[in-house]
Design a protein around this motif. Structure first.
Motif, PDB file in Angstrom:
ATOM      1  N   ASP A  61     -11.177  -5.439   0.372  1.00  0.00           N
ATOM      2  CA  ASP A  61     -10.143  -4.843   1.219  1.00  0.00           C
ATOM      3  C   ASP A  61      -9.189  -4.033   0.349  1.00  0.00           C
ATOM      4  OD1 ASP A  61     -11.054  -5.786   3.603  1.00  0.00           O
ATOM      5  OD2 ASP A  61      -9.756  -7.539   3.657  1.00  0.00           O
ATOM      6  N   SER A  62      -8.670  -2.940   0.889  1.00  0.00           N
ATOM      7  CA  SER A  62      -7.775  -2.103   0.092  1.00  0.00           C
ATOM      8  C   SER A  62      -6.682  -1.507   0.968  1.00  0.00           C
ATOM      9  CB  SER A  62      -8.550  -0.988  -0.614  1.00  0.00           C
ATOM     10  OG  SER A  62      -9.139  -0.112   0.329  1.00  0.00           O
ATOM     11  N   VAL A  63      -5.593  -1.158   0.304  1.00  0.00           N
ATOM     12  CA  VAL A  63      -4.420  -0.562   0.944  1.00  0.00           C
ATOM     13  C   VAL A  63      -3.941   0.586   0.068  1.00  0.00           C
ATOM     14  CG1 VAL A  63      -1.975  -0.943   1.494  1.00  0.00           C
ATOM     15  CG2 VAL A  63      -3.678  -2.645   2.146  1.00  0.00           C
ATOM     16  N   GLN A  64      -3.519   1.664   0.697  1.00  0.00           N
ATOM     17  CA  GLN A  64      -2.924   2.779  -0.033  1.00  0.00           C
ATOM     18  C   GLN A  64      -1.442   2.857   0.295  1.00  0.00           C
ATOM     19  OE1 GLN A  64      -4.951   6.501   0.477  1.00  0.00           O
ATOM     20  NE2 GLN A  64      -6.930   5.721  -0.178  1.00  0.00           N
ATOM     21  N   TRP A  65      -0.643   3.040  -0.761  1.00  0.00           N
ATOM     22  CA  TRP A  65       0.795   3.180  -0.552  1.00  0.00           C
ATOM     23  C   TRP A  65       1.412   3.934  -1.735  1.00  0.00           C
ATOM     24  CZ3 TRP A  65       4.625   3.120   2.751  1.00  0.00           C
ATOM     25  CH2 TRP A  65       5.925   3.066   2.273  1.00  0.00           C
ATOM     26  N   ALA A  66       2.210   4.937  -1.423  1.00  0.00           N
ATOM     27  CA  ALA A  66       3.012   5.679  -2.410  1.00  0.00           C
ATOM     28  C   ALA A  66       2.166   6.218  -3.551  1.00  0.00           C
ATOM     29  CB  ALA A  66       4.129   4.791  -2.946  1.00  0.00           C
ATOM     30  N   GLY A  67       0.951   6.688  -3.242  1.00  0.00           N
ATOM     31  CA  GLY A  67       0.111   7.276  -4.273  1.00  0.00           C
ATOM     32  C   GLY A  67      -0.705   6.273  -5.065  1.00  0.00           C
ATOM     33  N   PHE A  68      -0.788   4.999  -4.608  1.00  0.00           N
ATOM     34  CA  PHE A  68      -1.569   3.977  -5.292  1.00  0.00           C
ATOM     35  C   PHE A  68      -2.531   3.330  -4.302  1.00  0.00           C
ATOM     36  CE2 PHE A  68       2.249   4.289  -7.857  1.00  0.00           C
ATOM     37  CZ  PHE A  68       1.758   4.250  -9.148  1.00  0.00           C
ATOM     38  N   ARG A  69      -3.674   2.901  -4.843  1.00  0.00           N
ATOM     39  CA  ARG A  69      -4.666   2.165  -4.052  1.00  0.00           C
ATOM     40  C   ARG A  69      -4.705   0.730  -4.560  1.00  0.00           C
ATOM     41  NH1 ARG A  69      -9.572   3.332  -1.256  1.00  0.00           N
ATOM     42  NH2 ARG A  69     -11.127   1.682  -1.447  1.00  0.00           N
TER      43      ARG A  69
END
Length: 438
Positions: free
Chosen positions: A400-408
């Motif tokens: 599972d992954s999440v992207q936020w503020a230019g980061f994965r």
């Protein structure tokens, strides 16, 4: 007045204006903490500057009287001294009426330029380089001018005070130093090289004790080593060998039924004296300090101080044990990498664009390592695992992954619903960064 006399007069006026410029900027820019240090070291002039800062109105009144008087005189002398020469020069190129106007303009620009550079910009930059030293050197002459201009200072001061009251403005500046002010000063010191990076980190961590919740530094429930009240000695010895800690909770049936705790030092003394080990022995079982899970680390330190303890069990609002914390855990949070360097880091930077992070890492540490300005739904979680649960709105699974503020943020390993490892990768510039699961 000859040209030479006029130029000497202009030079003198520039020097006087420079004096007032340095006096103004040095008093305004002087740091009270530094002045107090100089006064404590025996410099009585620093004490006088501090008094000036307490009541700066008369001081700045003298400065403004001097600056404005010099500016007017400089304009008069400069225009009368230089205009004829510039006019004759311009007459070689244009007609007489136009030459007079151009000569006046050239004289005006020349005098203004000299005053801006030599009487304002240069002195103020010099004063800003070491304002405290400049202020203590000029405090004597400024006190003399204050006495000489007493009536004018009083008149202008009353008029100014009246305007402040009408406008509802404070008459004195706020000298309170906040934690944000101290952090800003330490950051500036770190950038200039006057403060070591480790020292800056420790100071920052100290102020974070007020905002970091105790659960961010605790040993979570699943990692607690504890004793049953009636466990045989062989089992106790095997557990101590397998999980060597400084303190062990003692329970009746399960971890939520606390009876107290035993100190490893007491167990060690019994082993040396060849005595039997039993958690319920007299003098071995201690009363445990129990704290709620919403306390800050600063509040836990105060609880330790009041109870004269260095170990506490953390419970939630339902009285279930969620973890334990020691004084060493709190100090490790303050000291960062300076404490227990043999332990494995929770945040490992693999290369300039990727990090391997333990799921139980406090989100404040993750935010600092990744230089994130803000986090979504702040206050709803304490750890990286909590951040992922909040973003996914479910218990994360592997990959599972999440992207936020230019980061994965990608989950690499899960152990019975516990997030062990998370790979954080900086996305290429220009990549569309979503604020949620991918």
């Amino acid at each position: 007045m000859s040209l030479g006399q006029s130029l000497l007069t202009i030079a003198a006026l520039i020097a006087v204006s420079a004096f007032f410029s340095v006096a103004e900027i040095s008093l305004a820019a002087s740091r009270r903490l530094r002045l107090r240090q100089m006064a404590d070291a025996g410099d009585l002039r620093a004490e006088r500057v501090l008094r000036m800062q307490d009541q700066p109105g008369p001081y700045f009144t003298v400065v403004q009287i001097g600056l404005n008087a010099v500016a007017i005189l400089g304009g008069v002398v400069g225009e009368g001294a230089l205009s004829p020469y510039f006019t004759r020069l311009m007459a070689l190129l244009v007609d007489e009426p136009l030459a007079g106007r151009l000569g006046f303009a050239a004289s005006f620009l020349c005098v203004i330029s000299l005053f801006i550079v030599l009487a304002d910009l240069l002195p103020k930059r010099l004063g800003m380089n070491d304002p405290e030293r400049a202020a203590v050197r000029l405090v004597g002459p400024m006190e003399t001018l204050l006495r000489l201009m007493g009536p004018l200072v009083w008149l202008f001061g009353r008029l100014t005070d009246g305007l402040f009251k009408v406008l509802g403005l404070p008459a004195q500046r706020d000298e309170r130093i906040t934690s944000a002010d101290i952090l800003a000063m330490t950051e500036a010191g770190a950038r200039s090289g006057q403060l070591a990076e480790r020292e800056h980190e420790v100071i920052t961590n100290v102020f974070e004790l007020e905002t970091r919740v105790v659960t961010s530094a605790m040993t979570p429930r699943e990692r607690i080593a504890w004793f049953q009240k009636d466990e045989p000695e062989a089992t106790l010895r095997a557990r101590i060998l397998a999980e060597p800690f400084s303190n062990y909770p003692v329970c009746d049936g399960d971890l939520d039924q606390l009876l107290g705790y035993v100190d490893a030092k007491d167990l060690f003394q019994r082993v040396l004296n060849q005595q039997a080990l039993s958690p319920l022995d007299e003098g071995l079982l201690r009363k445990v300090l129990v704290v709620p899970d919403r306390l800050s680390l600063a509040e836990v330190l105060e609880q330790f101080r009041q109870a004269h303890e260095d170990f506490a069990v953390i419970v939630n609002e339902y009285s279930f044990v969620v973890g334990v914390i020691t004084l060493n855990d709190v100090m490790s949070t303050v000291m960062g990498g300076l404490v227990d360097p043999q332990d494995e880091d929770w945040i490992v930077q693999r290369d300039p664009h990727s990090w391997l992070i333990d799921g139980m890492t406090p989100m404040a540490d993750v935010q600092r390592a990744l230089e994130l300005a803000e986090l979504p739904h702040e206050g709803e979680y304490e750890t990286l695992a909590g951040f992922l649960m909040e973003m996914l709105r479910r218990v994360p699974k592997r990959t599972d992954s999440v992207q936020w503020a230019g980061f994965r943020f990608e989950v690499m390993d899960v152990d019975r619903y516990r997030i062990d490892q998370v790979m954080v990768t900086r996305l290429p510039s220009g990549t569309e960064a979503s604020a949620g699961p991918v």
